[in-house]
Structures are given as C-alpha cells and as structure tokens.
Write a protein that holds these residues in place. Structure first.
Motif, PDB file in Angstrom:
ATOM      1  N   GLU A  30       0.859  -1.181   0.000  1.00  0.00           N
ATOM      2  CA  GLU A  30       0.000   0.000   0.000  1.00  0.00           C
ATOM      3  C   GLU A  30       0.899   1.237   0.000  1.00  0.00           C
ATOM      4  N   CYS A  31       0.475   2.238  -0.737  1.00  0.00           N
ATOM      5  CA  CYS A  31       1.302   3.441  -0.870  1.00  0.00           C
ATOM      6  C   CYS A  31       0.459   4.695  -0.626  1.00  0.00           C
ATOM      7  N   GLU A  32       1.129   5.741  -0.163  1.00  0.00           N
ATOM      8  CA  GLU A  32       0.496   7.054  -0.037  1.00  0.00           C
ATOM      9  C   GLU A  32       1.402   8.087  -0.691  1.00  0.00           C
ATOM     10  N   HIS A  33       0.772   9.119  -1.213  1.00  0.00           N
ATOM     11  CA  HIS A  33       1.526  10.161  -1.906  1.00  0.00           C
ATOM     12  C   HIS A  33       2.510  10.831  -0.948  1.00  0.00           C
ATOM     13  N   VAL A  34       3.632  11.295  -1.487  1.00  0.00           N
ATOM     14  CA  VAL A  34       4.646  11.914  -0.633  1.00  0.00           C
ATOM     15  C   VAL A  34       4.158  13.216  -0.002  1.00  0.00           C
ATOM     16  N   LEU A  35       2.979  13.685  -0.404  1.00  0.00           N
ATOM     17  CA  LEU A  35       2.383  14.799   0.333  1.00  0.00           C
ATOM     18  C   LEU A  35       2.263  14.445   1.817  1.00  0.00           C
ATOM     19  N   ALA A  36       2.152  13.154   2.101  1.00  0.00           N
ATOM     20  CA  ALA A  36       2.013  12.697   3.484  1.00  0.00           C
ATOM     21  C   ALA A  36       3.282  12.910   4.307  1.00  0.00           C
ATOM     22  N   THR A  37       4.407  13.247   3.663  1.00  0.00           N
ATOM     23  CA  THR A  37       5.609  13.537   4.453  1.00  0.00           C
ATOM     24  C   THR A  37       5.390  14.748   5.352  1.00  0.00           C
ATOM     25  N   LEU A  38       4.437  15.605   4.988  1.00  0.00           N
ATOM     26  CA  LEU A  38       4.137  16.761   5.839  1.00  0.00           C
ATOM     27  C   LEU A  38       3.473  16.346   7.142  1.00  0.00           C
ATOM     28  N   TRP A  89      -5.753  22.207  -4.385  1.00  0.00           N
ATOM     29  CA  TRP A  89      -4.347  21.965  -4.083  1.00  0.00           C
ATOM     30  C   TRP A  89      -3.748  21.105  -5.186  1.00  0.00           C
ATOM     31  N   THR A  90      -2.652  21.546  -5.724  1.00  0.00           N
ATOM     32  CA  THR A  90      -1.928  20.740  -6.715  1.00  0.00           C
ATOM     33  C   THR A  90      -0.474  20.657  -6.282  1.00  0.00           C
ATOM     34  N   TRP A  91       0.240  19.697  -6.843  1.00  0.00           N
ATOM     35  CA  TRP A  91       1.641  19.527  -6.472  1.00  0.00           C
ATOM     36  C   TRP A  91       2.439  18.966  -7.637  1.00  0.00           C
ATOM     37  N   ASP A  92       3.708  19.204  -7.572  1.00  0.00           N
ATOM     38  CA  ASP A  92       4.653  18.726  -8.588  1.00  0.00           C
ATOM     39  C   ASP A  92       5.784  18.004  -7.858  1.00  0.00           C
ATOM     40  N   THR A  93       5.903  16.686  -8.106  1.00  0.00           N
ATOM     41  CA  THR A  93       6.955  15.906  -7.460  1.00  0.00           C
ATOM     42  C   THR A  93       8.009  15.433  -8.470  1.00  0.00           C
ATOM     43  N   THR A  94       8.014  16.033  -9.647  1.00  0.00           N
ATOM     44  CA  THR A  94       9.023  15.633 -10.644  1.00  0.00           C
ATOM     45  C   THR A  94      10.367  16.303 -10.370  1.00  0.00           C
ATOM     46  N   THR A  95      10.376  17.362  -9.587  1.00  0.00           N
ATOM     47  CA  THR A  95      11.622  18.037  -9.205  1.00  0.00           C
ATOM     48  C   THR A  95      11.663  18.141  -7.680  1.00  0.00           C
ATOM     49  N   GLY A 110       7.785  26.565   6.409  1.00  0.00           N
ATOM     50  CA  GLY A 110       9.040  26.828   7.104  1.00  0.00           C
ATOM     51  C   GLY A 110       9.186  26.042   8.390  1.00  0.00           C
ATOM     52  N   GLN A 111       8.124  25.381   8.837  1.00  0.00           N
ATOM     53  CA  GLN A 111       8.182  24.576  10.054  1.00  0.00           C
ATOM     54  C   GLN A 111       8.559  23.117   9.785  1.00  0.00           C
ATOM     55  N   GLN A 112       8.852  22.781   8.516  1.00  0.00           N
ATOM     56  CA  GLN A 112       9.230  21.405   8.209  1.00  0.00           C
ATOM     57  C   GLN A 112      10.538  21.039   8.912  1.00  0.00           C
ATOM     58  N   LYS A 113      10.591  19.819   9.434  1.00  0.00           N
ATOM     59  CA  LYS A 113      11.838  19.343  10.013  1.00  0.00           C
ATOM     60  C   LYS A 113      12.828  18.974   8.900  1.00  0.00           C
ATOM     61  N   GLU A 114      12.297  18.466   7.797  1.00  0.00           N
ATOM     62  CA  GLU A 114      13.095  18.232   6.589  1.00  0.00           C
ATOM     63  C   GLU A 114      12.411  19.003   5.462  1.00  0.00           C
ATOM     64  N   PRO A 115      13.106  19.917   4.816  1.00  0.00           N
ATOM     65  CA  PRO A 115      12.468  20.816   3.835  1.00  0.00           C
ATOM     66  C   PRO A 115      12.201  20.134   2.489  1.00  0.00           C
ATOM     67  N   HIS A 116      11.264  19.186   2.485  1.00  0.00           N
ATOM     68  CA  HIS A 116      10.925  18.496   1.235  1.00  0.00           C
ATOM     69  C   HIS A 116      10.119  19.388   0.290  1.00  0.00           C
ATOM     70  N   TRP A 117       9.310  20.314   0.872  1.00  0.00           N
ATOM     71  CA  TRP A 117       8.339  21.048   0.072  1.00  0.00           C
ATOM     72  C   TRP A 117       8.650  22.537   0.049  1.00  0.00           C
ATOM     73  N   GLN A 118       8.362  23.145  -1.102  1.00  0.00           N
ATOM     74  CA  GLN A 118       8.446  24.583  -1.262  1.00  0.00           C
ATOM     75  C   GLN A 118       7.116  25.086  -1.803  1.00  0.00           C
ATOM     76  N   LEU A 119       6.867  26.386  -1.623  1.00  0.00           N
ATOM     77  CA  LEU A 119       5.603  26.962  -2.077  1.00  0.00           C
ATOM     78  C   LEU A 119       5.732  27.423  -3.524  1.00  0.00           C
ATOM     79  N   GLY A 120       4.733  27.050  -4.309  1.00  0.00           N
ATOM     80  CA  GLY A 120       4.683  27.470  -5.703  1.00  0.00           C
ATOM     81  C   GLY A 120       3.665  28.576  -5.896  1.00  0.00           C
ATOM     82  N   SER A 121       2.700  28.367  -6.779  1.00  0.00           N
ATOM     83  CA  SER A 121       1.686  29.387  -7.093  1.00  0.00           C
ATOM     84  C   SER A 121       0.617  29.446  -6.004  1.00  0.00           C
ATOM     85  N   VAL A 122       0.248  30.672  -5.654  1.00  0.00           N
ATOM     86  CA  VAL A 122      -0.877  30.901  -4.735  1.00  0.00           C
ATOM     87  C   VAL A 122      -1.791  31.898  -5.437  1.00  0.00           C
ATOM     88  N   GLU A 123      -2.932  31.408  -5.940  1.00  0.00           N
ATOM     89  CA  GLU A 123      -3.820  32.246  -6.745  1.00  0.00           C
ATOM     90  C   GLU A 123      -4.945  32.875  -5.932  1.00  0.00           C
TER      91      GLU A 123
END
Length: 631
Positions: A82-90, A159-165, A115-128
């Motif tokens: 069973e797998c969950e999207h890496v969004l779950a790392t948050l 909410w959308t995300w890009d995990t290719t980079t 900015g409260q991540q213990k490991e900075p896996h995610w960054q903020l992209g577009s906020v419309e």
C-alpha cells in the motif's frame, strides 16, 4: 511502470513484474496507490517501508508515493504494498504548542507553515487566492494545518503539487470551471448512480468557536448581534432547518463567520451523490475530451437528464494493467467545499481533542490602608492578554477610623536664654502719681551690729580755685582720723569746680539700737520718660536631649461618611462609605473594538476626610490555557 527510490531519491530498482497496479486520486486529499509482486520476485527486498516508489502508466506520470503497509500472502504467493503520496511527508512535522498568525495574506501563511518542516521536502509554488484570516494551531501536524488554511474560503480552491523536481512544489490554485471532458451515453458511460438526500439540509447555522459556556466564541460581534446565519430563500421554501456547528479552532469571529457561510452554501441544498463508471477511451479516440482525470470539469450528457457540468472529485483506476480503460469517478457540485466532508469533520474532531481550551479563573485584589481627600486609596490590578472574556468584576469596601502606629512624647520643661537681633525704645505716654493712703511705722525689736570686713578708700579728682566756702560743724559717732571729735561741712558753689578727695575708712563696726521709722503719707510723681535699649543679642543654650517615640495603634475619633469611586478615571455613580458588590465592568477602559482593555487598570477611592479604607476587588474571567506566542 514502477520504480523504487531511496530517501535521496536515487532509483534502486524497476519493478517489471508488478501487477494489480491501482491508484486513487482525490481532490484536495492525499492520493493512494497499491501494487503486488510475486512472492519469489528478487526485487521485493528493494521495496522498503517508508521509501519511495514512482508510478507511471504508459507515458503518463501518476506521482511519487512512499511505501506504508506491506502484506505477504502465502496462499496467493504474492506480496502486496500500500502506498500514499509523498504529500504525506508533511504529516511527519508537528506544530509543537501554539502558533498564531493574524491578518496575514494566504501566501505568507503558507510560507510560514512550510518553514516549520523538520526536513524541507516542500516549497511553495503558485498561490492564486489571497485572503486575510486569523489562524491558530496547537500540537497539530503540518499537513492538517496547511489544509485548514483554505477552510474559511467562500470560493472553490484546488491543491496541486509537482513531485518531478526536488524540493517538491505545493500550489494553491483556482479550479477550472469550464468543462474539458465528457461522459456520454453510448460513448464512454458504463454506469451512473445518483442519490439525493435531504436529511442533511440546513438553512440556518449557529456557528460556535473557541471557549465554553458563556465564554464561547460566536459571530454576534460581526453579524449585528445575530448569533446565526441563514439562507432566506431556502427558509421560505422549506421552513427553518437549523443546526449548531462547532469548531473550537476558530478564535476570530470574522473567520468563524466566513467558514460558516461556505458551509451554508453547501448545506442549504440536499446532498446529491453521483457515482459514475466510465471507460477511458482517450487511448482509442486520441481526443483530450475523453480523458477523465481528477480535478477536471466533466460535462455529463445523459438521455433522461439535462446536461450538467460537474467536478471530478475522485478518480479511481482499479487495475491499470488488467483493465486500463476502467475508471470509477465520484462527481460533485462545482460549489461543493470538500473541506466540510465527513472525513474532514472527523479529522478536525480528533484535532480538537489535543487543543488547549481554557478555564474560568477567579482572582482577588485586596487593599487596606489610610486615605484622605488628597491621597486616595488606589487599587491597581491587571487583566491578562490571554483573557477571552470577563464575566464579573466587583468591588467590596468599607471605611474605618484613621489608624496611626506611633506618636511623639513631650520631653519636659527647660530654661533657655534667648537672643535678640537689636535694640529698641519704649516711651511712656505721660507722667503719673502714686499716693500712699497714710503714714506708717516700722519698729526694730532690738539692736544689732553690722561689722565690715575691712576699710576702703574713695578718691575724687579735682581742685579748688579760691571759691568762697562755709564750714558747718557735723557731728558723727565715728572716729575721726586725726583724733578730733568732730568734722566740718563745707558748702561750696560748684558751678565751676573741679576737685578730688581721698577718704580712707579703717575696719569698723556699726551698732544699730532699737528704733522706729515713721513714714508720713506721701506721693511719688513720675514724669514722662523714655527707656532706650541698645542693640544686643541673647545667647540660647539648649542642652543635648532626645524625644522618645511611643509605639502602638492610635485611632482618630472620626471617620469619612462618603467615598468617591473612580475606575480608570471614570466616576462611578455611588454615595456612601461602604458597598457590598459594585459592578465595575461598565467603567473599565475599552479598546477600539469596544472590548475591555487588557493590562493595567486602577480603582481609586477618595474619602471626604481622613480615614482607613478596607477594600477588595473580585474578578472572574475566562482565560486561554496557553501563553502568548511570539513570531
């Protein structure tokens, strides 16, 4: 195709033998996936718990997932994952204790949270979408906090995300509202089910936020004193259908109201559930309009229903290898707010269990001291910043006699010599006369003798100038130095006479015989006269000494009969010298919003005369159970 990756995102294996590959993409939720491997596949050891797998179907990139449960079945000779999207790392980062943000734009709120991540896996992209709300999180995982940012929104979001980079990118965008795909009978529709449930229709909502009892947050302060919101059209059609909605994470009335308005849009209509099974024929037709994907708006064209444009809320592919065209979709209204689904309500209920609320507190301030009309009794007290609501603030006081604790003692009498700065003159206004009423007589009872201890000499200088003189015999009982028995008196005209005499008196005694003095009646005349006092000084001599102090409790015999009361300078309507419970809340200083100001307050009691004030202020207020968080 499925690739395995380590924590550094390096590919460790390609699972060619993977089968039963499925995935579920749900709007604004963590995506899920699963696959199986033969039990004897040597690459099973490459698939490790909490490591990554990348899933693609033909040329389409599905997403990056991490392995969670792993199940080995001997009967089926398979190992399933069973797998969950890496969004779950948050979920792995926690907002420890409380974090509060007020009136910041949405992008800054999200930047803070990431900015409260213990490991900075995610960054903020577009906020419309930009809103300004009050947020507070306490002991909550980071993903739940991020999802709660959009909760008060009154418009659709995605909410959308890009995990290719890497770092992976998180976006908050407005969803498309124009249809980009279709489901049509006799084309790609397999099955269609629709269910309408009016049991959850509510057209009046009473929102409640942080706190409890009378201290619980409502929307009255931002809704003209009305504690609820309603949809007038639905009320007219269906009558009043009301409910109470509680979310204790809200501490700001405006934010609470905005979120409840978003709920009302959804709850005023019956819930319509649409479950559609369709075939993905895009591989056959090659047309983009036949691609059915989560987040797209689909036009539903059915024979017995009018055409509808609906949002694909959930896309489930049960087997991308065995039945690649089989797609199960859940479709919802374009105005539906997924943050209010039952799953989200359950999630928020769990979060509320670890949220600190608060308690009602009692606090007293006492005062006992002397006061008078120029020196009032001042009672200083403080209302804490964390106070949510003040329930009671009362004053009790009474007056008593002025009380002293010592007094001085008089040291006794004394004789001193004073000093004058200069002379002076005293003048009588006229003469005067003293008259005796008659004669008098004094008789000695016997003789006596007075003895001088020695003689003496008196000398007067001058000389005679041949002036005429008359010698008069003068009898005396004393011896004459030259042996004679008498002396001669000389009367001399002294108008121009300057002379001197030397008289020597030998040691001698005087004997006084019994005698009588008679005083005839007489008067004394006192002429006008002046006494002149020359300038002079008087020396004062005061011996060193002390005045002891007597210690004790000493009371005056009067006390005040009226006391003036002021609260933060505001005069209280009161008369008397004692009170049991005066409500002070109306007289406290207020802030710009009309709320009682936090911090220092002063109650002053001014008696009309000297006395003693015994007073006590009792406060009852509801306070948060956490301290102030500094950003």
């Amino acid at each position: 195709m499925i690739k395995t990756l380590d924590l550094q995102r390096n590919v460790t294996a390609i699972l060619e033998n993977a089968y039963a590959i499925s995935y579920t993409r749900t709007n604004n939720q963590i995506w899920q996936a699963s696959f199986s491997l033969p039990i004897n596949d040597k690459k099973i050891q490459k698939v490790k718990l909490l490591k990554y797998v990348e899933i693609s179907v033909e040329s389409e990139y599905i997403g990056l997932f991490r392995i969670i449960p792993k199940k080995t079945s001997k009967s089926s000779l398979s190992v399933s994952f069973e797998c969950e999207h890496v969004l779950a790392t948050l979920l792995g980062s926690t907002l420890f204790k409380d974090h509060q943000l007020t009136n910041l734009p949405t992008n800054e709120v999200l930047e803070y949270l990431l900015g409260q991540q213990k490991e900075p896996h995610w960054q903020l992209g577009s906020v419309e979408i930009t809103r300004y709300f009050h947020y507070l999180w306490e002991n909550e995982n980071l993903l739940s906090a991020i999802f709660s940012v959009t909760k008060p929104f009154d418009e659709q979001y995605r909410w959308t995300w890009d995990t290719t980079t890497y770092p992976w990118t998180l976006n908050l965008v407005r969803p498309n509202i124009e249809p980009v795909c279709r489901i049509k009978e006799r084309h790609n529709l397999i099955n269609f089910e629709i269910e309408e449930n009016p049991m959850s229709v509510f057209n009046r909502i009473y929102p409640l936020g942080y706190g409890e009892g009378v201290n619980q947050l409502t929307i009255e302060s931002v809704n003209n004193g009305v504690p609820y919101i309603e949809d007038a059209e639905s009320v007219a059609e269906n009558g009043i259908l009301e409910t109470v909605w509680v979310d204790k994470r809200f501490e700001d009335a405006a934010t609470l109201m905005a979120s409840s308005q978003a709920l009302l849009k959804r709850w005023k209509e019956p819930i319509v559930s649409l479950v559609v099974s369709a075939a993905d024929v895009s591989k056959i037709t090659g047309a983009k309009i036949d691609e059915l994907k989560e987040g797209n708006v689909v036009r539903l064209e059915l024979d017995d229903f009018p055409s509808m444009d609906l949002l694909i809320m959930k896309e489930h592919r049960p087997d991308t290898k065995g039945t690649p065209g089989n797609t199960q979709l859940e479709i919802g209204s374009l105005t539906e707010d997924l943050s209010t689904t039952q799953a989200d309500l359950e999630r928020r209920q769990k979060i509320n269990e670890v949220y600190a609320q608060g308690a009602t507190n009692l606090l007293s301030y006492s005062y006992n001291d002397n006061a008078d009309d120029e020196h009032p009794a001042e009672i200083v007290f403080f209302l804490p910043d964390g106070m949510v609501n003040i329930n009671e603030l009362t004053l009790w006081f009474e007056t008593d006699y002025f009380r002293g604790y010592s007094r001085g003692i008089e040291s006794g009498g004394a004789v001193v010599r004073s000093t004058s700065a200069g002379g002076g003159q005293t003048t009588s206004a006229g003469g005067g006369q003293t008259t005796s009423s008659g004669g008098g007589q004094t008789t000695s009872s016997g003789g006596g003798q007075t003895t001088s201890s020695g003689g003496g000499t008196s000398t007067t200088s001058g000389q005679a100038n041949g002036f005429p003189a008359t010698i008069i015999p003068y009898m005396t009982g004393m011896a004459i130095p030259d042996g004679s028995s008498h002396i001669h008196g000389v009367t001399i005209d002294t108008s121009d006479f300057d002379h001197w005499h030397t008289v020597s008196v030998s040691p001698h005694t005087h004997t006084v015989s019994d005698h009588t003095h008679s005083v005839s009646p007489h008067t004394h005349q006192v002429s006008d006269h002046t006494h002149t006092v020359s300038p002079h000084t008087h020396e004062v001599e005061l011996d060193p000494h002390t005045h002891p102090i007597e210690h004790g409790i000493f009371l005056l015999d009067t006390m005040p009969n009226n006391v003036e009361i002021r609260v933060d300078g505001n005069l209280v309507s009161f008369s008397g010298n004692s009170a049991d419970a005066i409500n002070l809340i109306p007289y406290l200083t207020k802030d710009s919003d009309g709320k009682v100001a936090r911090g220092k307050h002063v109650v002053s009691l001014t008696p009309n005369e000297r006395g003693r004030i015994n007073a006590q202020i009792n406060t009852q207020f509801f306070i948060q159970s956490r301290g102030q968080y500094s950003l």
